[in-house]
Scaffold this motif. Structure first.
Motif, PDB file in Angstrom:
ATOM      1  N   ILE A  51       0.745  -1.134  -0.174  1.00 32.11           N
ATOM      2  CA  ILE A  51       0.162  -0.073   0.088  1.00 32.11           C
ATOM      3  C   ILE A  51       0.810   1.234  -0.114  1.00 32.11           C
ATOM      4  CG2 ILE A  51      -1.550   1.457   1.352  1.00 32.11           C
ATOM      5  CD1 ILE A  51      -2.683  -1.496   2.272  1.00 32.11           C
ATOM      6  N   LYS A  75       2.399   2.070  -3.238  1.00 34.35           N
ATOM      7  CA  LYS A  75       1.150   2.438  -4.313  1.00 34.35           C
ATOM      8  C   LYS A  75       0.923   1.252  -5.276  1.00 34.35           C
ATOM      9  CE  LYS A  75       1.580   7.349  -3.451  1.00 34.35           C
ATOM     10  NZ  LYS A  75       0.622   7.302  -2.363  1.00 34.35           N
ATOM     11  N   LYS A  76       1.025  -0.164  -4.852  1.00 33.62           N
ATOM     12  CA  LYS A  76       1.113  -1.185  -5.665  1.00 33.62           C
ATOM     13  C   LYS A  76      -0.396  -1.665  -5.745  1.00 33.62           C
ATOM     14  CE  LYS A  76       5.441  -1.865  -6.422  1.00 33.62           C
ATOM     15  NZ  LYS A  76       6.436  -2.143  -7.532  1.00 33.62           N
ATOM     16  N   THR A  77      -1.204  -0.858  -4.833  1.00 31.43           N
ATOM     17  CA  THR A  77      -2.664  -1.180  -4.842  1.00 31.43           C
ATOM     18  C   THR A  77      -3.485  -0.116  -5.370  1.00 31.43           C
ATOM     19  OG1 THR A  77      -2.683  -0.567  -2.490  1.00 31.43           O
ATOM     20  CG2 THR A  77      -2.167  -2.600  -2.440  1.00 31.43           C
ATOM     21  N   PRO A  78      -4.688  -0.444  -5.568  1.00 29.06           N
ATOM     22  CA  PRO A  78      -5.680   0.867  -6.187  1.00 29.06           C
ATOM     23  C   PRO A  78      -5.760   1.745  -4.857  1.00 29.06           C
ATOM     24  CG  PRO A  78      -6.563  -1.312  -6.702  1.00 29.06           C
ATOM     25  CD  PRO A  78      -5.373  -1.504  -5.965  1.00 29.06           C
ATOM     26  N   LYS A  79      -5.909   2.900  -5.186  1.00 30.55           N
ATOM     27  CA  LYS A  79      -6.262   4.176  -4.404  1.00 30.55           C
ATOM     28  C   LYS A  79      -7.242   3.950  -3.334  1.00 30.55           C
ATOM     29  CE  LYS A  79      -5.693   9.071  -4.202  1.00 30.55           C
ATOM     30  NZ  LYS A  79      -5.679  10.182  -5.059  1.00 30.55           N
ATOM     31  N   VAL A 124      -7.361   1.680  -1.167  1.00 29.35           N
ATOM     32  CA  VAL A 124      -7.560   0.326  -0.478  1.00 29.35           C
ATOM     33  C   VAL A 124      -6.339   0.247   0.876  1.00 29.35           C
ATOM     34  CG1 VAL A 124      -6.781  -2.038  -0.650  1.00 29.35           C
ATOM     35  CG2 VAL A 124      -7.815  -0.999  -2.511  1.00 29.35           C
ATOM     36  N   ASP A 148      -9.031  -3.775   4.355  1.00 30.32           N
ATOM     37  CA  ASP A 148      -9.770  -4.181   3.275  1.00 30.32           C
ATOM     38  C   ASP A 148      -9.326  -5.485   2.885  1.00 30.32           C
ATOM     39  OD1 ASP A 148     -11.367  -1.830   3.197  1.00 30.32           O
ATOM     40  OD2 ASP A 148      -9.910  -1.089   1.766  1.00 30.32           O
TER      41      ASP A 148
END
Length: 93
Positions: free
Chosen positions: A50, A53-57, A59, A63
């Protein structure tokens, strides 16, 4: 039927691994399904993903925890949860 048996066997094995690692390193571990496979992932790795920033904004680690098939708690947190249940019966001063 064989697929269910195979999934159950892999799931039990992943849960056992998560519990052992959680006990050893005192870290929360998640058993999650990624690309059709069960993965045992520490919460620290999810927080790093996170942060990078490897995950969608938007998240969060919470979650991921909600989507996890199983969450292995370290022994210290297990004790806190058990004590909080007992504390509910104790009257406040």
């Amino acid at each position: 039927m064989f697929k269910r048996f195979l999934f159950a066997w892999r799931f039990r094995r992943a849960v056992r691994k998560a519990n052992e690692l959680s006990e050893l390193f005192r870290v929360k571990y998640f058993v999650m399904a990624f690309n059709g496979r069960l993965k045992v992932i520490p919460k620290r790795t999810i927080r790093d993903l996170i942060r990078q920033k490897k995950t969608p904004k938007g998240v969060t680690a919470a979650d991921f925890e909600r989507r996890a098939l199983y969450v292995a708690l370290p022994p210290v947190e297990r004790r806190k949860i058990n004590n909080s249940k007992n504390d509910a019966n104790v009257p406040l001063r």
